[in-house]
Scaffold this motif. Structure first.
Motif, PDB file in Angstrom:
ATOM      1  N   TYR A 182      -0.732  12.210  -0.022  1.00 33.87           N
ATOM      2  CA  TYR A 182      -1.511  13.187   0.715  1.00 33.87           C
ATOM      3  C   TYR A 182      -0.991  14.580   0.355  1.00 33.87           C
ATOM      4  O   TYR A 182       0.163  14.752  -0.021  1.00 33.87           O
ATOM      5  CB  TYR A 182      -1.336  13.008   2.231  1.00 33.87           C
ATOM      6  N   TYR A 221      -4.458   6.580  -3.640  1.00 27.43           N
ATOM      7  CA  TYR A 221      -3.668   5.536  -3.022  1.00 27.43           C
ATOM      8  C   TYR A 221      -3.580   4.336  -3.946  1.00 27.43           C
ATOM      9  O   TYR A 221      -4.317   4.230  -4.942  1.00 27.43           O
ATOM     10  CB  TYR A 221      -4.232   5.133  -1.657  1.00 27.43           C
ATOM     11  N   TYR A 231       0.479   5.772  -0.613  1.00 30.39           N
ATOM     12  CA  TYR A 231      -0.506   6.859  -0.552  1.00 30.39           C
ATOM     13  C   TYR A 231       0.133   8.188  -0.924  1.00 30.39           C
ATOM     14  O   TYR A 231       1.320   8.403  -0.685  1.00 30.39           O
ATOM     15  CB  TYR A 231      -1.070   6.986   0.881  1.00 30.39           C
ATOM     16  N   LEU A 257      -6.115  12.963   1.737  1.00 30.28           N
ATOM     17  CA  LEU A 257      -5.716  11.902   0.829  1.00 30.28           C
ATOM     18  C   LEU A 257      -6.077  12.244  -0.619  1.00 30.28           C
ATOM     19  O   LEU A 257      -7.220  12.606  -0.914  1.00 30.28           O
ATOM     20  CB  LEU A 257      -6.398  10.597   1.240  1.00 30.28           C
ATOM     21  N   ARG A 294      -8.655   6.122  11.485  1.00 32.03           N
ATOM     22  CA  ARG A 294      -8.677   5.163  10.375  1.00 32.03           C
ATOM     23  C   ARG A 294      -9.708   4.079  10.659  1.00 32.03           C
ATOM     24  O   ARG A 294      -9.747   3.534  11.761  1.00 32.03           O
ATOM     25  CB  ARG A 294      -7.308   4.535  10.176  1.00 32.03           C
ATOM     26  N   ILE A 342       3.579   4.937   3.212  1.00 33.97           N
ATOM     27  CA  ILE A 342       3.356   3.516   3.042  1.00 33.97           C
ATOM     28  C   ILE A 342       2.692   2.978   4.300  1.00 33.97           C
ATOM     29  O   ILE A 342       2.782   3.584   5.361  1.00 33.97           O
ATOM     30  CB  ILE A 342       4.679   2.762   2.749  1.00 33.97           C
ATOM     31  N   SER A 343       2.026   1.857   4.160  1.00 29.44           N
ATOM     32  CA  SER A 343       1.371   1.218   5.297  1.00 29.44           C
ATOM     33  C   SER A 343       2.191   0.001   5.691  1.00 29.44           C
ATOM     34  O   SER A 343       2.515  -0.836   4.850  1.00 29.44           O
ATOM     35  CB  SER A 343      -0.045   0.802   4.911  1.00 29.44           C
ATOM     36  N   SER A 389      -9.263  -0.090   3.203  1.00 30.06           N
ATOM     37  CA  SER A 389      -7.862   0.243   2.984  1.00 30.06           C
ATOM     38  C   SER A 389      -7.115   0.395   4.292  1.00 30.06           C
ATOM     39  O   SER A 389      -7.642   0.898   5.264  1.00 30.06           O
ATOM     40  CB  SER A 389      -7.745   1.542   2.194  1.00 30.06           C
ATOM     41  N   GLN A 390      -5.883  -0.008   4.279  1.00 35.60           N
ATOM     42  CA  GLN A 390      -5.108   0.000   5.504  1.00 35.60           C
ATOM     43  C   GLN A 390      -4.688   1.386   5.938  1.00 35.60           C
ATOM     44  O   GLN A 390      -4.226   1.569   7.054  1.00 35.60           O
ATOM     45  CB  GLN A 390      -3.861  -0.856   5.323  1.00 35.60           C
ATOM     46  N   GLY A 391      -4.790   2.367   5.090  1.00 32.11           N
ATOM     47  CA  GLY A 391      -4.189   3.635   5.493  1.00 32.11           C
ATOM     48  C   GLY A 391      -4.936   4.876   5.128  1.00 32.11           C
ATOM     49  O   GLY A 391      -4.348   5.942   5.093  1.00 32.11           O
ATOM     50  N   ASN A 392      -6.217   4.807   4.864  1.00 29.81           N
ATOM     51  CA  ASN A 392      -6.942   6.028   4.561  1.00 29.81           C
ATOM     52  C   ASN A 392      -7.191   6.788   5.849  1.00 29.81           C
ATOM     53  O   ASN A 392      -8.242   6.675   6.472  1.00 29.81           O
ATOM     54  CB  ASN A 392      -8.272   5.690   3.882  1.00 29.81           C
ATOM     55  N   LEU A 393      -6.194   7.564   6.241  1.00 34.29           N
ATOM     56  CA  LEU A 393      -6.313   8.335   7.474  1.00 34.29           C
ATOM     57  C   LEU A 393      -7.101   9.608   7.230  1.00 34.29           C
ATOM     58  O   LEU A 393      -6.926  10.267   6.206  1.00 34.29           O
ATOM     59  CB  LEU A 393      -4.931   8.691   8.009  1.00 34.29           C
ATOM     60  N   ASN A 430      -1.536  -1.937  11.396  1.00 33.46           N
ATOM     61  CA  ASN A 430      -0.838  -1.186  10.353  1.00 33.46           C
ATOM     62  C   ASN A 430      -0.865   0.305  10.643  1.00 33.46           C
ATOM     63  O   ASN A 430      -1.890   0.865  11.025  1.00 33.46           O
ATOM     64  CB  ASN A 430      -1.476  -1.463   9.001  1.00 33.46           C
ATOM     65  N   VAL A 431       0.273   0.929  10.444  1.00 36.25           N
ATOM     66  CA  VAL A 431       0.387   2.368  10.635  1.00 36.25           C
ATOM     67  C   VAL A 431       0.994   2.961   9.385  1.00 36.25           C
ATOM     68  O   VAL A 431       1.650   2.274   8.603  1.00 36.25           O
ATOM     69  CB  VAL A 431       1.250   2.708  11.867  1.00 36.25           C
ATOM     70  N   LEU A 432       0.759   4.247   9.190  1.00 37.39           N
ATOM     71  CA  LEU A 432       1.355   4.950   8.060  1.00 37.39           C
ATOM     72  C   LEU A 432       2.717   5.513   8.436  1.00 37.39           C
ATOM     73  O   LEU A 432       2.871   6.116   9.494  1.00 37.39           O
ATOM     74  CB  LEU A 432       0.454   6.094   7.599  1.00 37.39           C
ATOM     75  N   TYR A 457       0.831  -1.196   0.000  1.00 41.66           N
ATOM     76  CA  TYR A 457       0.000   0.000   0.000  1.00 41.66           C
ATOM     77  C   TYR A 457       0.870   1.253   0.000  1.00 41.66           C
ATOM     78  O   TYR A 457       1.778   1.400   0.824  1.00 41.66           O
ATOM     79  CB  TYR A 457      -0.912   0.028   1.229  1.00 41.66           C
TER      80      TYR A 457
END
Lengths: 116, 116
Positions: A35, A48, A33, A45, B95, A93-94, B100-104, A103-105, A31
């Motif tokens: 922003y 992605y 992204y 965002l 989130r 990235i995740s 999606s894992q990272g759509n913050l 999972n964190v960004l 993943y």
């Protein structure tokens, strides 16, 4: 270290010109992204990607396109830059946080774009 | 749609004192994650702390802790023994647990100043 590199880090361009920002990662994360950060708006965002050639729109996708032909590269293109696209752009990235598996960004250092 | 609100555009704290940054969010989901990111003048986004909604226990990372009030949809960040290096913009982010894992979704940020 997620090994995220953004280029260019700074760019000044004129209205109507095309601009491409590149995000490169070295750890095979699925993943990625893009922003943008603007005063008074936090981060929003744009687009992605969840794999090679797999992309989707975010909250503020108008005027932007993306491509991901390789796992390691995620490109953000402004086909015809406008002054409203003056901003700081962050790639992320995740990845797992290494503790709970959540999972964190992780963000790149940002690219400052000025459109005159 | 989910929203994140940081009601304090700016905060100030004396070195070695404690400060609390506020964040509220709105969601109808039950599975989600909350984060605090720090952005120093270098512009790098740094993860400070994260909280899983299903966990009742408040997250703690050294001098940083959160007060997570799920029913009130509140997620405040407490910084103890403030240091000059804590001066930065702080962003609260949300989130969803699925998708999606990272759509913050980010708040607009709080600028923290630390006085010596």
């Amino acid at each position: 270290d997620a090994g995220i590199t953004q280029s260019p880090r700074h760019k000044v361009t004129e209205t109507g010109t095309p601009v491409t920002l590149r995000c490169h990662q070295t750890e095979n994360h699925r993943y990625m992204y893009w922003y943008r950060q603007d005063p008074g708006h936090g981060l929003r965002l744009i687009h992605y990607s969840y794999g090679v050639k797999d992309t989707d729109k975010g909250e503020v996708s108008d005027g932007y396109s993306v491509s991901r032909s390789k796992t390691e590269d995620f490109l953000l293109t402004l086909e015809s830059a406008t002054s409203s696209q003056t901003s700081v752009y962050f790639c992320a990235i995740s990845e797992s946080d290494g503790v709970s598996g959540a999972n964190v960004l992780t963000f790149g250092a940002g690219s400052r774009l000025t459109v005159l | 749609a989910q929203t994140v609100t940081q009601s304090q555009p700016e905060m100030s704290v004396q070195e070695a004192e404690t400060v609390t940054l506020s964040c509220t969010y709105d969601t109808s989901e039950s599975d989600y994650y909350l984060f605090w990111y720090k952005q120093p003048p270098s512009r790098q986004m740094i993860l400070v702390i994260r909280q899983e909604a299903y966990k009742q226990q408040n997250a703690t990372e050294n001098r940083f802790s959160v007060n997570f009030q799920k029913a009130a949809k509140s997620f405040s960040l407490k910084i103890s023994d403030s240091q000059l290096g804590d001066a930065a913009m702080y962003f609260c982010a949300y989130r969803s647990g699925g998708g999606s894992q990272g759509n913050l979704i980010f708040g607009k940020g709080t600028k923290l100043s630390v006085k010596p």
